[in-house]
Scaffold this motif. Structure first.
Motif, PDB file in Angstrom:
ATOM      1  N   ASN A 400      -4.366 -55.273  21.560  1.00 24.80           N
ATOM      2  CA  ASN A 400      -3.579 -54.548  22.424  1.00 24.80           C
ATOM      3  C   ASN A 400      -4.026 -53.280  22.706  1.00 24.80           C
ATOM      4  O   ASN A 400      -4.565 -52.699  21.848  1.00 24.80           O
ATOM      5  CB  ASN A 400      -1.892 -54.858  22.014  1.00 24.80           C
ATOM      6  N   SER A 401      -3.518 -52.838  23.921  1.00 20.94           N
ATOM      7  CA  SER A 401      -3.891 -51.278  24.046  1.00 20.94           C
ATOM      8  C   SER A 401      -2.703 -50.677  24.360  1.00 20.94           C
ATOM      9  O   SER A 401      -1.841 -51.080  25.207  1.00 20.94           O
ATOM     10  CB  SER A 401      -4.791 -51.237  25.554  1.00 20.94           C
ATOM     11  N   TRP A 402      -2.490 -49.304  23.808  1.00 21.43           N
ATOM     12  CA  TRP A 402      -1.312 -48.452  23.878  1.00 21.43           C
ATOM     13  C   TRP A 402      -1.774 -47.060  24.195  1.00 21.43           C
ATOM     14  O   TRP A 402      -2.785 -46.786  24.172  1.00 21.43           O
ATOM     15  CB  TRP A 402      -0.456 -48.472  22.672  1.00 21.43           C
ATOM     16  N   ALA A 403      -0.775 -46.227  25.024  1.00 21.59           N
ATOM     17  CA  ALA A 403      -1.048 -44.886  25.273  1.00 21.59           C
ATOM     18  C   ALA A 403       0.134 -44.025  25.521  1.00 21.59           C
ATOM     19  O   ALA A 403       1.287 -44.668  25.824  1.00 21.59           O
ATOM     20  CB  ALA A 403      -1.983 -45.069  26.839  1.00 21.59           C
ATOM     21  N   MET A 404       0.020 -42.766  25.194  1.00 22.13           N
ATOM     22  CA  MET A 404       1.042 -41.861  25.196  1.00 22.13           C
ATOM     23  C   MET A 404       0.350 -40.857  26.156  1.00 22.13           C
ATOM     24  O   MET A 404      -0.492 -40.233  25.669  1.00 22.13           O
ATOM     25  CB  MET A 404       1.618 -41.423  24.176  1.00 22.13           C
ATOM     26  N   VAL A 405       0.892 -40.483  27.483  1.00 26.69           N
ATOM     27  CA  VAL A 405       0.822 -39.342  28.228  1.00 26.69           C
ATOM     28  C   VAL A 405       1.602 -38.645  28.395  1.00 26.69           C
ATOM     29  O   VAL A 405       2.741 -38.617  28.682  1.00 26.69           O
ATOM     30  CB  VAL A 405       0.079 -39.882  29.683  1.00 26.69           C
ATOM     31  N   ILE A 406       1.450 -37.160  28.135  1.00 28.10           N
ATOM     32  CA  ILE A 406       2.366 -35.973  28.152  1.00 28.10           C
ATOM     33  C   ILE A 406       2.068 -34.961  29.267  1.00 28.10           C
ATOM     34  O   ILE A 406       0.734 -34.701  28.964  1.00 28.10           O
ATOM     35  CB  ILE A 406       2.685 -35.630  26.799  1.00 28.10           C
ATOM     36  N   GLY A 407       2.743 -34.606  30.231  1.00 32.25           N
ATOM     37  CA  GLY A 407       2.570 -33.603  31.043  1.00 32.25           C
ATOM     38  C   GLY A 407       3.699 -32.378  31.155  1.00 32.25           C
ATOM     39  O   GLY A 407       4.782 -33.063  31.339  1.00 32.25           O
ATOM     40  N   ILE A 408       3.270 -31.100  31.015  1.00 29.93           N
ATOM     41  CA  ILE A 408       4.559 -30.333  31.142  1.00 29.93           C
ATOM     42  C   ILE A 408       3.898 -29.040  32.064  1.00 29.93           C
ATOM     43  O   ILE A 408       3.073 -28.630  31.945  1.00 29.93           O
ATOM     44  CB  ILE A 408       4.602 -29.606  29.771  1.00 29.93           C
ATOM     45  N   ASN A 409       4.593 -28.883  33.084  1.00 30.56           N
ATOM     46  CA  ASN A 409       4.646 -27.921  34.032  1.00 30.56           C
ATOM     47  C   ASN A 409       5.576 -26.627  33.888  1.00 30.56           C
ATOM     48  O   ASN A 409       5.426 -25.771  33.820  1.00 30.56           O
ATOM     49  CB  ASN A 409       4.749 -28.358  35.407  1.00 30.56           C
ATOM     50  N   ASP A 410       6.971 -27.578  33.825  1.00 34.41           N
ATOM     51  CA  ASP A 410       8.036 -26.329  33.948  1.00 34.41           C
ATOM     52  C   ASP A 410       8.488 -26.007  32.417  1.00 34.41           C
ATOM     53  O   ASP A 410       9.562 -26.151  31.777  1.00 34.41           O
ATOM     54  CB  ASP A 410       9.244 -27.237  34.320  1.00 34.41           C
ATOM     55  N   TYR A 411       7.745 -25.136  31.795  1.00 29.27           N
ATOM     56  CA  TYR A 411       8.035 -24.359  30.593  1.00 29.27           C
ATOM     57  C   TYR A 411       9.049 -23.300  30.851  1.00 29.27           C
ATOM     58  O   TYR A 411       9.312 -22.639  31.672  1.00 29.27           O
ATOM     59  CB  TYR A 411       6.793 -23.782  30.031  1.00 29.27           C
ATOM     60  N   ALA A 412      10.072 -23.353  30.021  1.00 33.43           N
ATOM     61  CA  ALA A 412      10.966 -22.399  29.742  1.00 33.43           C
ATOM     62  C   ALA A 412      11.149 -20.891  29.661  1.00 33.43           C
ATOM     63  O   ALA A 412      11.237 -20.107  30.388  1.00 33.43           O
ATOM     64  CB  ALA A 412      12.332 -23.035  29.066  1.00 33.43           C
ATOM     65  N   LYS A 413      10.056 -20.964  28.657  1.00 35.73           N
ATOM     66  CA  LYS A 413       9.703 -19.596  28.186  1.00 35.73           C
ATOM     67  C   LYS A 413       7.988 -19.173  28.176  1.00 35.73           C
ATOM     68  O   LYS A 413       7.822 -18.247  28.149  1.00 35.73           O
ATOM     69  CB  LYS A 413      10.225 -19.356  26.844  1.00 35.73           C
ATOM     70  N   TRP A 414       7.299 -20.308  28.410  1.00 31.51           N
ATOM     71  CA  TRP A 414       5.903 -19.829  28.672  1.00 31.51           C
ATOM     72  C   TRP A 414       5.593 -20.157  29.895  1.00 31.51           C
ATOM     73  O   TRP A 414       6.347 -20.288  30.605  1.00 31.51           O
ATOM     74  CB  TRP A 414       5.041 -21.042  27.825  1.00 31.51           C
ATOM     75  N   PRO A 415       4.244 -19.475  30.463  1.00 29.50           N
ATOM     76  CA  PRO A 415       3.982 -19.450  31.859  1.00 29.50           C
ATOM     77  C   PRO A 415       3.961 -20.961  32.562  1.00 29.50           C
ATOM     78  O   PRO A 415       3.584 -21.818  31.801  1.00 29.50           O
ATOM     79  CB  PRO A 415       2.491 -18.830  31.792  1.00 29.50           C
ATOM     80  N   LYS A 416       4.587 -21.208  33.596  1.00 28.95           N
ATOM     81  CA  LYS A 416       4.558 -22.469  34.183  1.00 28.95           C
ATOM     82  C   LYS A 416       3.373 -22.806  34.438  1.00 28.95           C
ATOM     83  O   LYS A 416       2.401 -21.920  34.807  1.00 28.95           O
ATOM     84  CB  LYS A 416       5.671 -22.501  35.437  1.00 28.95           C
ATOM     85  N   LEU A 417       2.864 -24.001  34.694  1.00 23.22           N
ATOM     86  CA  LEU A 417       1.551 -24.496  34.988  1.00 23.22           C
ATOM     87  C   LEU A 417       1.934 -25.339  36.315  1.00 23.22           C
ATOM     88  O   LEU A 417       2.950 -25.834  36.535  1.00 23.22           O
ATOM     89  CB  LEU A 417       1.129 -25.574  34.004  1.00 23.22           C
ATOM     90  N   GLN A 418       0.642 -25.603  37.063  1.00 24.87           N
ATOM     91  CA  GLN A 418       0.772 -26.355  38.284  1.00 24.87           C
ATOM     92  C   GLN A 418       0.081 -27.674  38.188  1.00 24.87           C
ATOM     93  O   GLN A 418       0.367 -28.528  39.069  1.00 24.87           O
ATOM     94  CB  GLN A 418      -0.073 -25.416  39.415  1.00 24.87           C
ATOM     95  N   TYR A 419      -0.485 -28.057  37.331  1.00 27.07           N
ATOM     96  CA  TYR A 419      -1.328 -29.309  37.319  1.00 27.07           C
ATOM     97  C   TYR A 419      -1.299 -30.181  36.129  1.00 27.07           C
ATOM     98  O   TYR A 419      -1.424 -31.549  36.353  1.00 27.07           O
ATOM     99  CB  TYR A 419      -2.724 -28.748  37.282  1.00 27.07           C
ATOM    100  N   ALA A 420      -0.517 -29.990  35.046  1.00 28.47           N
ATOM    101  CA  ALA A 420      -0.209 -30.588  33.936  1.00 28.47           C
ATOM    102  C   ALA A 420       0.480 -31.990  34.172  1.00 28.47           C
ATOM    103  O   ALA A 420       0.031 -33.231  33.776  1.00 28.47           O
ATOM    104  CB  ALA A 420       0.289 -30.100  32.789  1.00 28.47           C
TER     105      ALA A 420
END
Length: 827
Positions: A400-420
């Motif tokens: 079997n194949s499993w995956a976890m994908v995590i992407g964060i743009n809207d950080y509260a206290k770190w600079p926001k990202l546009q692409y994650a």
């Protein structure tokens, strides 16, 4: 079931199977004769057969699988007729074969859920469970009655007598239980088959495994009354096997049950095939296998007269009775585990053996089994002065194949990202749509979901639980901020930053790499690959390298990581389609560019060898790669799917900025080097990549496995498709041409080569290739649309109109139907 009852049941079952094979052969011949006749009712007759296969309520899905070979043969016959009725029938048969393949896949997975209805297919899949089908068969048929009908009545059970005739007879034959421990001899009966035999041989060559192919004489040719042997065209298949180092054995002339024959009838079964084999090779092997393993004293005496020796088996794949490849593989592996050695019986006349064999070979190799070949007097494992080069398997071999994908743009206290977030979504899409990860096994966390607790809980609840098996793989992707903290010891420690982290407190509320290491060690899967689109440093990785990717990769645990960059490096934004440069490059690699040796699989080592130098060449990042502590050298594997897209005017190509970036990335791509013996195997040059401590390491991607001409053709077509989407038409043309050299009947490559000509406005040349395409595959609707467009530009209105009309007949409700109608109106 007692041993005598089991033996009798298997023996009779094989007889029933071969009787059905004879019926199937007769049916295929009758259909071929009917279709090539001038009988006006031939289409009506065949349509009634298709109606029965598709719709008869008495048929279970598993019953329909018995018609697969008949429909395949019928499809070949229909191809010879260019009439519109035949073209429509070809399309219908193609759709039915697709449905049968779907039935087989569903039985393999044993899914309990109901799938959606496929409107385009005539066969409506009932989706019954295999156990339900077996229960249905038990209601319909009695084992005792079948045995009785075939002349077998089992005696009352008695205790086994070790001094009985069977024990004495065993001394006169070759049995698998005489082989040394951890030694296997592979045997294949009933061929040669015009397709499957060579595919099996190609698989065996990948593992450098010898085998014996026991041929049925009537498949090799004919023998006149005076004993003169005349070889048929199919004998060339066996000659190729012999030239490749395989052993050819005698399996009687007509696959009769020799225990029921005597005199001339018995002798002809043995000596006629022997004459055919001698006409192929005067030094033919002395190996003989009785059909069904059934013989009498006269049969053994006849073998002695012919200077032949009987070869039996102790492990039966039962591939003649089981239509499901995964079930066949499971049965064989359990039998091997129980017995520890032996001769395995397969048959090379069905695609189920082709599909089951790589799974079996992967596991046997991983468990340390050796393969014995016939040396002229006995079965032995070949010894060489130097160790044979170890090969990787073409099959990923995961359960079997499993995956976890995590992407964060809207950080509260770190600079926001546009692409994650876009990066995470893109990676998830390619895992599911390109690389075969089940959608419900790919878990996503975006923005507010990706808190520290949310990420850790997802790891522990979804990936570190009892659902994950030892033979699974896990892929983890993180796109977001990374940070590095220098410890009092002077050592760096890296962190991935969750959405709720405080830059002033990240040592407490971010996730350190030591925690990722703990998670890695808690996962039970065979291989894990972490890909981090974040820059940080501070995780001690062991050195990676191709020396770890050996043929026993299947038994080595692998824990690997690829990161976007090191301390104080900024992840480069502004890649195509809203992706970071790193993730765009990663996605291009997973789409096929990272297959550096051209064998259809991408290892984590190959992926790093493609991504790291490419990203470093176009940005200020220096990606790092290595194995986590505790890894045993296993290498994560992605198996590339076969591309099936027929190029046409709606085929998407990359944007100009994507093409420009890919050109820069490819300029630093390590090129594969072909081997000097022209076997198709390739290796990539060494690549220098940093680990996370900043140390430069050298990695080498594995040598590609040898593949069949059919596989090489498919790989060439897939590379051509990549080049086409990047508008590199010269390179695309060369790859599609290479595919057709390797496989002249490759309709997909013929269409795609034609469309490259069409794109370059060489319409006459394009039309010729589209004509070739529809000759090879007359029901391929899109080829007629392409053909109509080509003739439209050439100015041959009559042919263009005919092509458009054929397209509409085959695909009247397609999105392009309106366009085809408009084109006809112009003409």
């Amino acid at each position: 079931m007692s041993k005598p009852e089991l033996a009798a049941s298997v023996n009779v079952g094989q007889q029933v199977f071969h009787e059905n094979q004879d019926k199937i052969t007769a049916l295929k011949n009758a259909l071929d004769k009917l279709f090539t006749s001038a009988d006006a009712k031939r289409f009506e007759t065949i349509n009634r057969l298709l109606d029965y296969v598709e719709s008869d309520n008495s048929l279970f899905d598993a019953d329909r699988l018995a018609f697969k070979e008949v429909l395949t043969s019928l499809q070949s016959s229909v191809t010879k007729d260019s009439s519109l009725t035949a073209i429509k029938m070809h399309k219908r048969i193609s759709e039915d074969l697709d449905a049968l393949n779907e039935i087989e896949r569903n039985y393999e997975k044993e899914l309990g859920q109901i799938f959606g209805h496929f409107d385009q297919r005539g066969i409506v899949l009932k989706r019954e469970k295999w156990d339900a089908y077996v229960a249905h068969l038990k209601e319909q048929y009695s084992r005792e009655k079948i045995l009785k009908d075939y002349g077998t009545v089992l005696p009352a059970p008695v205790k086994d007598d070790p001094t009985d005739a069977d024990s004495k007879k065993a001394e006169r034959e070759i049995f698998g239980d005489k082989l040394p421990p951890k030694t296997i001899a592979l045997t294949f009966d009933d061929g040669p088959h015009k397709q499957y035999t060579e595919e099996i041989a190609a698989i065996l060559k990948q593992y450098e495994a010898p085998a014996v192919f026991f041929n049925v004489g009537q498949n090799l040719g004919t023998v006149n009354a005076d004993g003169t042997a005349t070889l048929a065209a199919t004998a060339k298949i066996s000659q190729k096997l012999r030239d490749a180092g395989f052993v050819i054995g005698n399996h009687s002339f007509s696959h009769a049950q020799l225990s029921k024959l005597s005199g001339d009838s018995l002798n002809k079964e043995i000596f006629n095939t022997d004459a055919l084999l001698k006409s192929m090779d005067t030094n033919r092997s002395p190996l003989f296998r009785f059909p069904y393993g059934a013989h009498n004293q006269e049969g053994l005496q006849a073998l002695e007269k012919a200077h032949l020796q009987s070869v039996m088996w102790n492990i039966d794949s039962l591939d003649w009775a089981d239509p499901i490849p995964s079930s066949i593989a499971d049965r064989v592996l359990k039998a091997v585990e129980k017995q520890g050695h032996g001769i395995i019986l397969f048959h090379d006349i069905h695609d189920r053996a082709v599909k089951a064999l790589p799974v079996i070979m992967d596991k046997l190799v991983a468990d340390g089994y050796k393969f014995a070949g016939w040396d002229g007097s006995t079965f032995t494992v070949a010894k060489s002065e130097k160790a044979a080069p170890e090969k990787v398997s073409v099959s990923a071999g995961y359960s079997n194949s499993w995956a976890m994908v995590i992407g964060i743009n809207d950080y509260a206290k770190w600079p926001k990202l546009q692409y994650a977030v876009q990066d995470a979504q893109g990676v998830r899409q390619i895992l599911i749509e390109k690389l075969g990860f089940p959608a419900d096994h790919v878990f996503s966390l975006q923005n507010g979901e990706a808190t520290r607790n949310g990420i850790l809980a997802a790891f522990h609840d979804r990936l570190a639980n009892s659902s994950i098996q030892k033979n699974d793989r896990i892929f983890v992707f993180f796109a977001g901020h990374g940070a590095t903290r220098k410890l009092s010891s002077g050592r760096d420690l890296g962190y991935i930053v969750p959405v709720d982290s405080d830059p002033n407190e990240f040592a407490a509320d971010a996730i350190p790499m030591t925690e990722i290491q703990n998670i890695s060690e808690s996962l039970t899967s065979k291989h894990v690959l972490f890909v981090m689109d974040a820059c940080y440093s501070g995780l001690g990785l062991t050195r990676g390298g191709a020396s770890n990717y050996l043929r026993d990769n299947a038994k080595r645990i692998g824990r690997q990581m690829l990161t976007a960059g090191g301390t104080d490096q900024m992840v480069a934004d502004g890649g195509p389609n809203g992706h970071s440069v790193f993730t765009w490059t990663l996605m291009q690699g997973l789409s096929g560019k990272a297959d550096l040796n051209g064998d259809g699989i991408i290892t984590a080592t190959e992926l790093a060898a493609y991504v790291a130098p490419a990203v470093a060449a176009v940005s200020k990042q220096t990606p790092a790669f290595g194995s986590l502590p505790g890894s045993e050298g296993g290498d994560f594997v992605f198996e590339l799917p076969v591309e099936t897209e027929y190029l046409n005017t709606s085929t998407a190509q990359l944007s100009n900025d994507a093409i420009a970036l890919n050109s820069k990335l490819d300029s630093s791509r390590p090129e594969a080097i072909a081997d000097s013996k022209n076997t198709g195997a390739k290796s990539a040059p060494v690549v220098k990549i940093k680990d996370l401590q900043g140390t430069v390491q050298t990695i080498v991607t594995p040598v590609a496995i040898p593949v069949s001409a059919r596989q090489m053709a498919q790989h060439a077509n897939d590379r051509g498709l990549q080049f086409y989407k990047e508008k590199h038409y010269d390179e695309a043309e060369a790859q599609f041409t290479e595919a057709l050299k390797l496989r002249p009947d490759f309709a997909l490559a013929a269409n795609n080569l034609g469309f490259v000509y069409y794109k370059r406005e060489k319409y006459a040349e394009a039309a010729r290739w589209f004509e070739n395409t529809v000759k090879i595959d007359p029901s391929r609707a899109i080829a007629y649309l392409n053909l109509g467009d080509s003739y439209f530009h050439v100015g041959d209105n009559a042919k263009a109109k005919k092509a458009y009309q054929t397209y509409l007949e085959l695909n009247p409700n397609s999105p392009s139907a309106t366009y085809a109608k408009q084109q006809i109106e112009k003409l």
